[in-house]
Write a protein that holds these residues in place. Structure first.
Motif, short mmCIF file in Angstrom:
data_model
loop_
_atom_site.label_atom_id
_atom_site.label_comp_id
_atom_site.label_asym_id
_atom_site.label_seq_id
_atom_site.Cartn_x
_atom_site.Cartn_y
_atom_site.Cartn_z
N THR A 21 0.86 -1.18 0.00
CA THR A 21 0.00 0.00 0.00
C THR A 21 0.90 1.24 0.00
OG1 THR A 21 -1.67 -1.22 1.24
CG2 THR A 21 -1.90 1.16 1.19
N PRO A 22 1.28 1.70 -1.19
CA PRO A 22 2.15 2.87 -1.27
C PRO A 22 1.34 4.16 -1.19
CG PRO A 22 1.67 2.10 -3.46
CD PRO A 22 0.99 1.15 -2.51
N ASP A 23 2.03 5.27 -1.13
CA ASP A 23 1.37 6.57 -1.23
C ASP A 23 1.13 6.94 -2.69
OD1 ASP A 23 3.47 7.51 1.43
OD2 ASP A 23 1.32 7.15 1.57
N LEU A 24 1.99 6.42 -3.57
CA LEU A 24 1.91 6.74 -4.99
C LEU A 24 2.62 5.63 -5.77
CD1 LEU A 24 1.25 8.99 -7.13
CD2 LEU A 24 3.56 9.84 -6.74
N TRP A 25 1.98 5.15 -6.82
CA TRP A 25 2.62 4.20 -7.73
C TRP A 25 3.29 5.01 -8.84
CZ3 TRP A 25 2.53 -0.83 -6.39
CH2 TRP A 25 1.48 -1.32 -5.63
N THR A 46 -4.95 1.27 -8.19
CA THR A 46 -5.65 2.51 -7.87
C THR A 46 -6.61 2.37 -6.69
OG1 THR A 46 -7.29 2.08 -9.61
CG2 THR A 46 -5.44 3.54 -10.15
N LYS A 48 -5.52 1.41 -3.98
CA LYS A 48 -4.63 1.72 -2.87
C LYS A 48 -3.95 3.08 -2.98
CE LYS A 48 -3.78 -3.03 -1.75
NZ LYS A 48 -2.80 -4.02 -1.34
N ALA A 49 -3.64 3.51 -4.19
CA ALA A 49 -2.92 4.77 -4.38
C ALA A 49 -3.04 5.21 -5.83
CB ALA A 49 -1.45 4.61 -4.00
N CYS A 51 -1.85 6.24 -9.58
CA CYS A 51 -0.81 5.77 -10.49
C CYS A 51 -0.29 6.94 -11.31
CB CYS A 51 -1.37 4.71 -11.44
SG CYS A 51 -1.83 3.18 -10.64
N ALA A 128 3.63 13.22 -4.28
CA ALA A 128 3.51 12.37 -3.09
C ALA A 128 3.28 13.18 -1.82
CB ALA A 128 4.75 11.50 -2.95
#
Length: 135
Positions: A21-25, A46, A48-49, A51, A128
């Motif tokens: 679960t990132p802040d941004l892919w 998307t 989760k974060a 793209c 981010a």
């Protein structure tokens, strides 16, 4: 905590999208296979974060190929785009052989690739949510 970045491709993305679960892919696109892989995993990503698509070396096949890749990628819903293409260049290519940023490879410092990569890094950090004084 410290920020960490990893580059993944293909089937790895499906597994990683399920557990990370990132802040941004950050999604580099350089060819048709990258677009096909991205299209398969964007829904899981998307959730989760956001793209953030970067056309990196996608101009190596010529301007018409690049435009075709850009048009195809824009059919993928819910992704954002870095406004500049990071073009194929000898300095950028050497980063792979040296496992180093473009400004640290031979004949890389001060090149267009160097300046574009700094701009990309700044844009990613801004997107981010990093404040300007920490970038």
């Amino acid at each position: 905590g410290a920020a960490e970045a990893r580059v993944l491709a293909g089937a790895e993305l499906l597994v990683v999208a399920a557990i990370v679960t990132p802040d941004l892919w950050i999604c580099p696109v350089d060819n048709r296979t990258a677009i096909e892989s991205l299209a398969e995993v964007v829904p899981a990503m998307t959730e989760k974060a956001p793209c953030y698509v970067v056309f990196y070396g996608a101009d190596a096949g010529g301007i018409n190929t690049l435009r075709g890749l850009q048009e195809a990628t824009r059919l993928i819903p819910d992704v954002e785009y870095h406004p500049e293409v990071i073009p194929h260049s000898p300095a950028a290519f050497r980063t792979q052989a040296y496992y180093s940023p473009v400004w640290d490879v031979p004949h890389g410092k001060g090149t267009a690739a160097h300046h574009l990569m700094v701009g990309l890094c700044d844009a990613i950090l801004k997107r981010a949510g990093f404040p300007e004084e920490k970038r």
